[in-house]
Design a protein around this motif. Structure first.
Motif, PDB file in Angstrom:
ATOM      1  N   UNK A  14       0.844  -1.194   0.000  1.00  0.00           N
ATOM      2  CA  UNK A  14       0.000   0.000   0.000  1.00  0.00           C
ATOM      3  C   UNK A  14       0.876   1.240   0.000  1.00  0.00           C
ATOM      4  N   UNK A  15       0.562   2.179  -0.885  1.00  0.00           N
ATOM      5  CA  UNK A  15       1.178   3.500  -0.879  1.00  0.00           C
ATOM      6  C   UNK A  15       0.132   4.505  -0.425  1.00  0.00           C
ATOM      7  N   UNK A  16       0.441   5.265   0.611  1.00  0.00           N
ATOM      8  CA  UNK A  16      -0.482   6.285   1.118  1.00  0.00           C
ATOM      9  C   UNK A  16       0.215   7.641   1.072  1.00  0.00           C
ATOM     10  N   UNK A  17      -0.347   8.568   0.300  1.00  0.00           N
ATOM     11  CA  UNK A  17       0.212   9.911   0.154  1.00  0.00           C
ATOM     12  C   UNK A  17      -0.863  10.931   0.502  1.00  0.00           C
ATOM     13  N   UNK A  18      -0.471  12.172   0.784  1.00  0.00           N
ATOM     14  CA  UNK A  18      -1.481  13.158   1.199  1.00  0.00           C
ATOM     15  C   UNK A  18      -2.494  13.501   0.119  1.00  0.00           C
TER      16      UNK A  18
ATOM     17  N   UNK B 278      -2.870   2.311  -4.074  1.00  0.00           N
ATOM     18  CA  UNK B 278      -2.576   3.715  -3.789  1.00  0.00           C
ATOM     19  C   UNK B 278      -3.812   4.371  -3.194  1.00  0.00           C
ATOM     20  N   UNK B 279      -3.612   5.124  -2.108  1.00  0.00           N
ATOM     21  CA  UNK B 279      -4.719   5.879  -1.538  1.00  0.00           C
ATOM     22  C   UNK B 279      -4.219   7.229  -1.028  1.00  0.00           C
ATOM     23  N   UNK B 280      -5.131   8.179  -0.916  1.00  0.00           N
ATOM     24  CA  UNK B 280      -4.809   9.521  -0.426  1.00  0.00           C
ATOM     25  C   UNK B 280      -5.347   9.687   0.989  1.00  0.00           C
ATOM     26  N   UNK B 281      -4.513  10.216   1.872  1.00  0.00           N
ATOM     27  CA  UNK B 281      -4.905  10.399   3.280  1.00  0.00           C
ATOM     28  C   UNK B 281      -5.486  11.785   3.535  1.00  0.00           C
ATOM     29  N   UNK B 282      -5.301  12.703   2.601  1.00  0.00           N
ATOM     30  CA  UNK B 282      -5.708  14.079   2.833  1.00  0.00           C
ATOM     31  C   UNK B 282      -4.841  14.775   3.859  1.00  0.00           C
TER      32      UNK B 282
END
Length: 335
Positions: free
Chosen positions: A66-70, A97-101
């Motif tokens: 998992x890649x988590x970026x803002x 891939x997901x965005x954490x905000x």
């Protein structure tokens, strides 16, 4: 992805044995970096994907990372994600891939392993992670951190020398004869590591030339979007003595600054020289093309994925280490 692609086809394309392909894909055994690159190229070219279900039954691992970026709408994170996807594929891994905000609660949930149970490990680029809460609870999944802030968690941290890079950017403007150099990117919120490390480098460059840091030339920004760069540049141009150069802590901020300069009828670099940071693709096509710091995104991706694959395979200790990728100053017409 072509149907029916298996280890045999990858081995034939790479000119190695099926066992070697299997070792590279699984991250086991011994092989040279040249061999790994050949297999990775063949995997990407053929679109090979391992059978996740079979792998999980055989090894207890899914091969899913998992890649988590803002924020994936920011060009830097979008480009970096592309490099990470290709690097993961070269290791035979699938990357979600997901965005954490940039939300601290979302980042903490990821660090604590509260993600899809299929995920073997996580690459996280945090903005507001609470180290103390994460350390107290303990992480349940292998973790690699990306970005400027060096955390206290026992895991690898992949970054560049942000202070040194910012120092080079400001030194470049000084070498061009600029003396009233502003910065766009200073933040006052907690955990603003990008701001802190890059501002430190900027101040070091000024001090080495005998110039004083002036906070009126460093308006605070809420985020690193184009609109923030435009608003900050307008404020700088409204000063009784406007800057003759500006160093922006992200290319998106620099693009906004260029817009503000143009709308005042001023020229770049004639009236104001502009330097950015990130070297996103758009930086080559701004008017004028943008001088910027270029992190080695491919090396960042290689270091991060390799470190995580090693940890998921039990070949790396669960301890902190800082892995530094390279960077360079790309000089274009904006200075």
């Amino acid at each position: 992805m072509r149907a029916g692609i298996g280890l045999r086809e990858v081995a034939e394309r790479a000119g190695v044995s099926m066992r070697t392909v299997s070792n590279v894909v699984r991250g086991t055994g011994r092989f040279s970096e040249t061999t790994r690159e050949r297999v990775q190229h063949a995997v990407e070219e053929l679109g090979y994907r391992p059978n996740t279900a079979a792998r999980r039954l055989r090894t207890g691992r899914s091969g899913v990372l998992l890649l988590a970026v803002p924020d994936l709408s920011m060009p830097y994170f979008a480009e970096l994600a592309g490099h990470l996807l290709r690097e993961a594929a070269g290791h035979g891994r699938t990357l979600l891939v997901e965005a954490t905000g940039g939300r601290p609660e979302a980042e903490l949930e990821i660090v604590l392993g509260r993600t899809d149970p299929l995920v073997d490990g996580v690459i996280l680029s945090p903005l507001a992670l609470d180290d103390r809460a994460a350390a107290r609870a303990g992480s349940t999944a292998p973790l690699v951190l990306l970005g400027e802030r060096v955390h206290d968690l026992p895991c690898p941290h992949v970054t560049i020398d942000n202070t040194g890079a910012a120092r080079e950017a400001t030194a470049h403007l000084l070498a061009r004869g600029r003396r009233r150099i502003a910065v766009i990117g200073r933040q006052t919120v907690p955990h603003a590591a990008t701001s802190a490390t890059r501002l430190a480098g900027h101040r070091q460059a000024l001090e080495r030339t005998g110039l004083r840091y002036d906070e009126t030339l460093a308006p605070p920004v809420a985020a690193y979007h184009r609109a923030d760069g435009t608003a900050a540049m307008r404020a700088l141009l409204d000063l009784p003595e406007p800057p003759d150069a500006v160093f922006c802590f992200a290319d998106a901020l620099a693009q906004g600054a260029l817009h503000a300069v143009r709308e005042r009828g001023l020229t770049v670099p004639g009236d104001v020289a502009v330097v950015g940071f990130d070297d996103v693709e758009e930086a080559r096509y701004t008017a004028p093309p943008l001088t910027t710091i270029a992190p080695d995104k491919r090396e960042l991706a290689r270091l991060a994925v390799t470190a995580l694959v090693d940890r998921t395979g039990g070949r790396a200790p669960a301890e902190s280490s800082v892995l530094i990728a390279g960077h360079r100053l790309v000089v274009r017409e904006s200075t």
